[in-house]
Design a protein around this motif. Structure first.
Motif, PDB file in Angstrom:
ATOM      1  N   MET A  98       0.839  -1.207   0.000  1.00 16.51           N
ATOM      2  CA  MET A  98       0.000   0.000   0.000  1.00 16.51           C
ATOM      3  C   MET A  98       0.872   1.255   0.000  1.00 16.51           C
ATOM      4  SD  MET A  98      -3.194  -1.107   0.108  1.00 16.51           S
ATOM      5  CE  MET A  98      -4.232   0.110   0.876  1.00 16.51           C
ATOM      6  N   LEU A  99       1.945   1.232   0.787  1.00 20.22           N
ATOM      7  CA  LEU A  99       2.831   2.400   0.838  1.00 20.22           C
ATOM      8  C   LEU A  99       3.547   2.635  -0.488  1.00 20.22           C
ATOM      9  CD1 LEU A  99       4.315   1.987   4.426  1.00 20.22           C
ATOM     10  CD2 LEU A  99       2.750   3.776   3.635  1.00 20.22           C
ATOM     11  N   THR A 100       4.051   1.570  -1.103  1.00 15.51           N
ATOM     12  CA  THR A 100       4.763   1.762  -2.372  1.00 15.51           C
ATOM     13  C   THR A 100       3.810   2.175  -3.489  1.00 15.51           C
ATOM     14  OG1 THR A 100       4.663  -0.618  -2.868  1.00 15.51           O
ATOM     15  CG2 THR A 100       6.657   0.193  -1.801  1.00 15.51           C
ATOM     16  N   ILE A 101       2.629   1.561  -3.539  1.00 16.44           N
ATOM     17  CA  ILE A 101       1.645   1.939  -4.563  1.00 16.44           C
ATOM     18  C   ILE A 101       1.108   3.343  -4.298  1.00 16.44           C
ATOM     19  CG2 ILE A 101      -0.661   1.422  -5.473  1.00 16.44           C
ATOM     20  CD1 ILE A 101       0.062  -1.573  -5.051  1.00 16.44           C
ATOM     21  N   GLY A 102       0.774   3.631  -3.048  1.00 12.42           N
ATOM     22  CA  GLY A 102       0.277   4.964  -2.705  1.00 12.42           C
ATOM     23  C   GLY A 102       1.303   6.045  -2.987  1.00 12.42           C
ATOM     24  N   PHE A 103       2.557   5.800  -2.640  1.00  6.67           N
ATOM     25  CA  PHE A 103       3.621   6.765  -2.917  1.00  6.67           C
ATOM     26  C   PHE A 103       3.764   6.996  -4.417  1.00  6.67           C
ATOM     27  CE2 PHE A 103       8.096   7.815  -3.735  1.00  6.67           C
ATOM     28  CZ  PHE A 103       8.219   8.967  -2.965  1.00  6.67           C
ATOM     29  N   THR A 104       3.758   5.910  -5.175  1.00  5.88           N
ATOM     30  CA  THR A 104       3.905   6.017  -6.632  1.00  5.88           C
ATOM     31  C   THR A 104       2.729   6.772  -7.242  1.00  5.88           C
ATOM     32  OG1 THR A 104       5.141   3.943  -6.693  1.00  5.88           O
ATOM     33  CG2 THR A 104       4.158   4.678  -8.762  1.00  5.88           C
ATOM     34  N   HIS A 105       1.519   6.434  -6.827  1.00  8.26           N
ATOM     35  CA  HIS A 105       0.315   7.026  -7.422  1.00  8.26           C
ATOM     36  C   HIS A 105       0.046   8.448  -6.921  1.00  8.26           C
ATOM     37  CE1 HIS A 105      -3.623   7.017  -9.327  1.00  8.26           C
ATOM     38  NE2 HIS A 105      -4.154   7.415  -8.180  1.00  8.26           N
ATOM     39  N   TYR A 106       0.032   8.627  -5.601  1.00  6.26           N
ATOM     40  CA  TYR A 106      -0.410   9.902  -5.042  1.00  6.26           C
ATOM     41  C   TYR A 106       0.714  10.910  -4.854  1.00  6.26           C
ATOM     42  CZ  TYR A 106      -4.727   7.386  -4.303  1.00  6.26           C
ATOM     43  OH  TYR A 106      -5.865   6.648  -4.503  1.00  6.26           O
ATOM     44  N   THR A 107       1.911  10.456  -4.539  1.00  6.18           N
ATOM     45  CA  THR A 107       3.010  11.403  -4.311  1.00  6.18           C
ATOM     46  C   THR A 107       3.759  11.704  -5.602  1.00  6.18           C
ATOM     47  OG1 THR A 107       3.264  10.577  -2.059  1.00  6.18           O
ATOM     48  CG2 THR A 107       5.091  11.857  -2.952  1.00  6.18           C
ATOM     49  N   LEU A 108       4.141  10.656  -6.319  1.00  8.51           N
ATOM     50  CA  LEU A 108       4.883  10.863  -7.559  1.00  8.51           C
ATOM     51  C   LEU A 108       3.978  11.179  -8.740  1.00  8.51           C
ATOM     52  CD1 LEU A 108       7.542   7.990  -7.269  1.00  8.51           C
ATOM     53  CD2 LEU A 108       7.784  10.414  -6.653  1.00  8.51           C
ATOM     54  N   GLY A 109       2.711  10.839  -8.625  1.00  7.20           N
ATOM     55  CA  GLY A 109       1.761  11.139  -9.687  1.00  7.20           C
ATOM     56  C   GLY A 109       1.796  10.181 -10.867  1.00  7.20           C
ATOM     57  N   PHE A 110       2.418   9.028 -10.683  1.00  7.51           N
ATOM     58  CA  PHE A 110       2.450   8.025 -11.751  1.00  7.51           C
ATOM     59  C   PHE A 110       1.244   7.111 -11.592  1.00  7.51           C
ATOM     60  CE2 PHE A 110       7.254   8.519 -11.281  1.00  7.51           C
ATOM     61  CZ  PHE A 110       7.336   9.441 -12.317  1.00  7.51           C
ATOM     62  N   ASP A 111       0.339   7.148 -12.573  1.00 12.75           N
ATOM     63  CA  ASP A 111      -0.842   6.295 -12.473  1.00 12.75           C
ATOM     64  C   ASP A 111      -0.968   5.321 -13.640  1.00 12.75           C
ATOM     65  OD1 ASP A 111      -1.470   8.125 -14.419  1.00 12.75           O
ATOM     66  OD2 ASP A 111      -3.375   8.740 -13.540  1.00 12.75           O
ATOM     67  N   ILE A 118       5.309  -1.890 -11.060  1.00  6.88           N
ATOM     68  CA  ILE A 118       6.652  -1.842 -10.473  1.00  6.88           C
ATOM     69  C   ILE A 118       6.542  -1.578  -8.965  1.00  6.88           C
ATOM     70  CG2 ILE A 118       8.814  -0.528 -10.383  1.00  6.88           C
ATOM     71  CD1 ILE A 118       8.522  -0.202 -13.472  1.00  6.88           C
ATOM     72  N   ALA A 119       5.690  -0.644  -8.591  1.00  5.94           N
ATOM     73  CA  ALA A 119       5.479  -0.359  -7.173  1.00  5.94           C
ATOM     74  C   ALA A 119       4.922  -1.590  -6.457  1.00  5.94           C
ATOM     75  CB  ALA A 119       4.535   0.827  -7.011  1.00  5.94           C
ATOM     76  N   ASN A 120       4.000  -2.291  -7.107  1.00  6.54           N
ATOM     77  CA  ASN A 120       3.431  -3.504  -6.533  1.00  6.54           C
ATOM     78  C   ASN A 120       4.512  -4.561  -6.315  1.00  6.54           C
ATOM     79  OD1 ASN A 120       1.304  -5.262  -5.647  1.00  6.54           O
ATOM     80  ND2 ASN A 120       1.344  -6.240  -7.652  1.00  6.54           N
ATOM     81  N   ILE A 121       5.387  -4.752  -7.284  1.00  4.78           N
ATOM     82  CA  ILE A 121       6.455  -5.747  -7.175  1.00  4.78           C
ATOM     83  C   ILE A 121       7.411  -5.399  -6.037  1.00  4.78           C
ATOM     84  CG2 ILE A 121       8.495  -6.662  -8.360  1.00  4.78           C
ATOM     85  CD1 ILE A 121       6.781  -6.513 -10.968  1.00  4.78           C
ATOM     86  N   VAL A 122       7.761  -4.129  -5.910  1.00  2.00           N
ATOM     87  CA  VAL A 122       8.634  -3.705  -4.810  1.00  2.00           C
ATOM     88  C   VAL A 122       7.948  -3.973  -3.465  1.00  2.00           C
ATOM     89  CG1 VAL A 122       9.702  -1.691  -3.693  1.00  2.00           C
ATOM     90  CG2 VAL A 122       9.905  -2.002  -6.172  1.00  2.00           C
ATOM     91  N   GLY A 123       6.672  -3.634  -3.362  1.00  2.00           N
ATOM     92  CA  GLY A 123       5.932  -3.871  -2.124  1.00  2.00           C
ATOM     93  C   GLY A 123       5.808  -5.341  -1.791  1.00  2.00           C
ATOM     94  N   VAL A 124       5.560  -6.174  -2.805  1.00  2.18           N
ATOM     95  CA  VAL A 124       5.471  -7.613  -2.581  1.00  2.18           C
ATOM     96  C   VAL A 124       6.819  -8.154  -2.115  1.00  2.18           C
ATOM     97  CG1 VAL A 124       5.188  -9.853  -3.738  1.00  2.18           C
ATOM     98  CG2 VAL A 124       3.523  -8.046  -4.127  1.00  2.18           C
ATOM     99  N   GLY A 125       7.896  -7.684  -2.707  1.00  6.43           N
ATOM    100  CA  GLY A 125       9.239  -8.133  -2.307  1.00  6.43           C
ATOM    101  C   GLY A 125       9.538  -7.800  -0.858  1.00  6.43           C
ATOM    102  N   LEU A 126       9.256  -6.584  -0.454  1.00  3.22           N
ATOM    103  CA  LEU A 126       9.485  -6.189   0.942  1.00  3.22           C
ATOM    104  C   LEU A 126       8.580  -6.980   1.892  1.00  3.22           C
ATOM    105  CD1 LEU A 126       9.751  -2.316   0.453  1.00  3.22           C
ATOM    106  CD2 LEU A 126      11.630  -3.911   0.954  1.00  3.22           C
ATOM    107  N   GLY A 127       7.327  -7.142   1.486  1.00  2.81           N
ATOM    108  CA  GLY A 127       6.387  -7.895   2.303  1.00  2.81           C
ATOM    109  C   GLY A 127       6.763  -9.358   2.436  1.00  2.81           C
ATOM    110  N   THR A 128       7.346  -9.933   1.388  1.00  3.34           N
ATOM    111  CA  THR A 128       7.744 -11.343   1.412  1.00  3.34           C
ATOM    112  C   THR A 128       8.823 -11.591   2.460  1.00  3.34           C
ATOM    113  OG1 THR A 128       7.132 -11.664  -0.888  1.00  3.34           O
ATOM    114  CG2 THR A 128       8.724 -13.220   0.035  1.00  3.34           C
ATOM    115  N   LEU A 129       9.770 -10.704   2.562  1.00  4.73           N
ATOM    116  CA  LEU A 129      10.812 -10.848   3.586  1.00  4.73           C
ATOM    117  C   LEU A 129      10.192 -10.863   4.980  1.00  4.73           C
ATOM    118  CD1 LEU A 129      13.483  -8.413   2.118  1.00  4.73           C
ATOM    119  CD2 LEU A 129      13.514 -10.923   2.056  1.00  4.73           C
ATOM    120  N   PHE A 130       9.273  -9.951   5.213  1.00  7.61           N
ATOM    121  CA  PHE A 130       8.593  -9.890   6.500  1.00  7.61           C
ATOM    122  C   PHE A 130       7.756 -11.146   6.738  1.00  7.61           C
ATOM    123  CE2 PHE A 130       4.635  -8.947   8.776  1.00  7.61           C
ATOM    124  CZ  PHE A 130       5.152  -8.634  10.018  1.00  7.61           C
TER     125      PHE A 130
END
Length: 160
Positions: A98-111, A118-130
Motif C-alpha cells: 500500500m505504501l509503495t503503490i500509494g507513494f507512486t500514485h499519489y506522491t509521484l503522480g504516476f498512475d 513496479i510499485a506492486n512488485i517492490v511492495g510484494v518483495g518487501l512484504g515477502t521478507l517480513f
C-alpha cells in the motif's frame, strides 16, 4: 567435497523449506498481480482498493499452500489461530504494498499500469521478507515432537 556435503546436510531442511515457500509465493504473486491488474485496469477500482482485493485472495491461497505443504512438518496449533495470525501478519505485509503503490500514485503522480506494477512488485518483495520471518516465528511453530512422515496404518496388529 566432504565440506559441501556437510554444509548441505546442515541446511537441507532450510533449503527445501525455502524452495517450497518460494513456489507457493510465486503462484500467490501471479494471483496477486493478475487480480491487481484486473481490478485496477479492467474494472477500475483504483490502485489501493485493487491491492486489498488481490491480496485478500492471494493470501488465502498462500495460507493453504504454506500450511499443508511448506510448513506441514511444523506443529499445528489450530487452524483458527494460524489463519488469524496469518491474515494479521499479511495485513502488516500489505502495508508495504500500500505504501509503495500509494507513494507512486499519489506522491509521484504516476498512475500508468507499468509504474503501479513496479510499485506492486517492490511492495510484494518487501512484504515477502517480513512474511517468511513472521510465519516461522508466530504462525507455523516448530514441532515439539517429531511428526512422522507417514501415518501409521490403523488396525494392523503386530502380534500375529
Amino acid at each position: 567435497m566432504e565440506s559441501v556435503r556437510r554444509l548441505y546436510q546442515r541446511f537441507s531442511s532450510l533449503v527445501h523449506e525455502l524452495a517450497k515457500f518460494g513456489s507457493i509465493g510465486a503462484i500467490a504473486f501471479v494471483i496477486d498481480t493478475g487480480l491487481f491488474n484486473v481490478c485496477n485496469v479492467l474494472i477500475g477500482l483504483g490502485p489501493l482498493t485493487s491491492k486489498v482485493v488481490a491480496t485478500a485472495i492471494s493470501t488465502t491461497f498462500a495460507y493453504l499452500g504454506n500450511r499443508f505443504w511448506t510448513f506441514r512438518h511444523r506443529e499445528q496449533s489450530g487452524l483458527g489461530r494460524e489463519y488469524f495470525l496469518f491474515f494479521l501478519l499479511n495485513g502488516i505485509a500489505l502495508l508495504f504494498g500500500m505504501l509503495t503503490i500509494g507513494f507512486t500514485h499519489y506522491t509521484l503522480g504516476f498512475d500508468d499500469p507499468l509504474s503501479l506494477n513496479i510499485a506492486n512488485i517492490v511492495g510484494v518483495g518487501l512484504g515477502t521478507l517480513f512474511r517468511y520471518w513472521s510465519y516461522k516465528k508466530w504462525v507455523f511453530l516448530e514441532a515439539t515432537e517429531p511428526i512422522p512422515m507417514e501415518l501409521p496404518e490403523a488396525g494392523l496388529r503386530q502380534d500375529r
